[in-house]
Design an enzyme around this catalytic site. Structure first.
Site, PDB file in Angstrom:
ATOM      1  N   CYS A 198      -1.490   1.936  -2.052  1.00 11.01           N
ATOM      2  CA  CYS A 198      -2.538   2.699  -2.735  1.00 11.01           C
ATOM      3  C   CYS A 198      -2.057   3.033  -4.135  1.00 11.01           C
ATOM      4  O   CYS A 198      -0.866   3.246  -4.355  1.00 11.01           O
ATOM      5  CB  CYS A 198      -2.839   4.000  -1.993  1.00 11.01           C
ATOM      6  SG  CYS A 198      -3.567   3.765  -0.380  1.00 11.01           S
ATOM      7  N   GLU A 227      -2.383  -4.367  -2.071  1.00  4.71           N
ATOM      8  CA  GLU A 227      -3.131  -4.455  -0.826  1.00  4.71           C
ATOM      9  C   GLU A 227      -4.625  -4.502  -1.124  1.00  4.71           C
ATOM     10  O   GLU A 227      -5.127  -3.769  -1.957  1.00  4.71           O
ATOM     11  CB  GLU A 227      -2.796  -3.242   0.056  1.00  4.71           C
ATOM     12  CG  GLU A 227      -3.452  -3.258   1.421  1.00  4.71           C
ATOM     13  CD  GLU A 227      -3.043  -2.046   2.240  1.00  4.71           C
ATOM     14  OE1 GLU A 227      -3.928  -1.401   2.840  1.00  4.71           O
ATOM     15  OE2 GLU A 227      -1.842  -1.733   2.256  1.00  4.71           O
TER      16      GLU A 227
END
Length: 499
Positions: free
Chosen positions: A355, A389
């Site tokens: 993140c 990601e």
């Protein structure tokens, strides 16, 4: 003519209804985008409606009064099939919201809406590349160096000077949407969107039907000298969500219910910087590495704060497998958090970011790109290539595309001819130099429309517009990571048991 909903009609509105809603502070006040009613409440004998504007980002969701609803075009929600089937397949009756919320609390993760993963295009095979529609023609006329060797692609500028050579990827099928956005779909051969692997302390989740998590629950957050208006739901304790302001200690990120409680806490809190090791400092910018196991409370509080501004993620409280890299600005009062990214200690998919977030007061100032650049500097020290990601948020996607483009173009434009010959390089070499994963290099080249196919050879052509645009962008990019200021020793987490 103003469209208004009378009191009698507004009573009929229920959750799930759709109708045009007037948006405030717009250039054209006659804009009435379609919106979905997510919740209805009554305050002082006046009904309020929480609406989500269809095709708009969820950060624009808001409470509106009945006079902003166009009742003439009211659409009631469609009835669900009453025949239940196993595993919640289409046609089954959905569970009640109360039961869903209870289940979410027990299993810890909280659901949010997630778009399909961003497509990562690949270079086409020779037969496919012969289709002119795949790669647009370059506006300027260029000369090309013919080669029988298909291991590389010629990269030319508009004046015919060679820049780079890139290898094709034979045997791989071309994918659509080469320059797709975060909302573009990535379909498999059977037409089913490809779901990303669920990892991270904030992970992707496709169960997005929980109405509770679709609504912003925090009105305002005070963090140091800043007051932040959250964009999305974050699972802070329910008793705190009804407060007009949620107070956070800007150093330990502990949440408190009042200014008095915060002042009392500050007399006891000894932190003036994030816990963990300072691994980078240049000027007023510092980075701290925080172990999610050793500093669990801080890591969880950081995730709660980040969830207020990240929509496509779901909070998990197990922070042990993650490292957090917090960027700060220093002044006489201490080190103030600017943004952060988290990273798996061990990633089988070569993720170097789980993140990433720049707090709203510091956005549009180059800090996001600095965070991204720092993540790749760590990958360089580790001797690996990395990728973030997926799926990325809309803002995250823009930042990464910009960083990849500038980084790759910087390499392409720095090469000089060698003994009068055109310089050559492969995609693997670009990936090794930048630590950007090969798939991201390819997708960036295609997004920039740099790849062409000519006489059995892939050609990478830089137009004058691309060159001039890149030079202007680099002149504005004042914040850069200095590798000499990085003091980082990678650890082998596979030999550390449970970290």
């Amino acid at each position: 003519m103003t469209k208004m909903a009378d009191n009698r009609s507004s009573v009929e509105i229920v959750e799930g209804c759709r109708l045009p809603v007037l948006r405030k502070n717009q250039e054209h006040e006659d804009e009435w985008p379609l919106a979905e009613i997510l919740s209805v409440k009554e305050v002082s004998s006046r009904k309020l409606f929480y609406v989500h504007y269809i095709d708009f980002n969820k950060r624009l969701d808001e409470w509106v009064t009945g006079d902003r609803l166009d009742m003439k075009k009211l659409q009631f929600p469609k009835k669900e099939a009453k025949t239940p089937t196993k595993n919640g397949l289409p046609g089954s009756r959905p569970s009640s919201p109360e039961r869903e919320v209870k289940r979410k609390v027990e299993t810890v993760p909280l659901a949010t809406q997630v778009p399909p993963a961003t497509p990562v295009p690949s270079l086409p095979s020779s037969a496919e590349a012969s289709q002119a529609s795949v790669f647009p023609a370059v506006r300027e006329t260029t000369t090309f160096k013919a080669r029988e060797d298909h291991e590389q692609i010629s990269s030319l500028t508009t004046n015919g000077t060679a820049r780079r050579l890139i290898p094709p990827q034979p045997g791989r099928k071309r994918k659509a949407n080469c320059g797709g956005t975060d909302e573009d779909s990535q379909d498999s051969s059977d037409g089913i969107p490809t779901a990303p692997r669920m990892t991270g302390s904030l992970v992707s989740d496709r169960s997005h039907d929980d109405i509770v998590t679709r609504m912003k629950n925090i009105e305002c957050i005070e963090l140091g000298r800043h007051r932040l208006k959250p964009w999305y739901f974050s699972p802070y304790p329910q008793e705190l969500t009804a407060l007009p302001i949620l107070y956070l200690c800007e150093f330990c990120l502990k949440y408190l219910k009042s200014l008095k409680c915060l002042q009392r806490h500050l007399t006891k809190c000894n932190l003036r910087h994030p816990p963990g090791n300072e691994i980078y400092r240049k000027g007023t910018i510092s980075f701290f590495e925080i172990d999610g196991r050793k500093n669990k409370t801080y890591s969880q509080n950081l995730c709660l704060l980040a969830k207020c501004f990240l929509d496509h993620k779901t909070l998990y409280y197990d922070t042990d497998p993650f490292l957090f890299y917090v960027m700060t600005e220093y002044d006489s009062k201490g080190f103030h958090i600017v943004g952060y990214f988290s990273k798996e200690k061990e990633s089988t998919e070569d993720y170097n970011v789980a993140c990433i977030l720049t707090l709203p007061p510091y956005q549009r100032r180059g800090y996001g790109k600095l965070l991204i650049e720092f993540s790749y500097e760590l990958s360089k020290v580790e001797g690996k290539t990395g990728t973030p990601e997926k799926p990325l948020s809309d803002l995250g996607l823009l930042s990464y595309r910009s960083y990849w483009s500038q980084t790759i173009l910087e390499i392409l434009m720095d090469l000089k001819p060698d003994n009068g010959e055109r310089p050559q390089i492969t995609i693997n070499e670009i990936s090794e130099i930048t630590s950007v994963k090969k798939e991201d290099v390819i997708s960036t080249l295609q997004y920039l429309n740099l790849i062409n196919y000519y006489k059995g050879q892939y050609i990478l052509t830089l137009s004058e517009d691309i060159v001039e645009g890149h030079e202007r962008a680099m002149q504005k990019r004042h914040l850069r990571i200095d590798p000499k200021c990085l003091h980082f020793t990678p650890k082998d987490w596979s030999k550390r048991g449970k970290w």
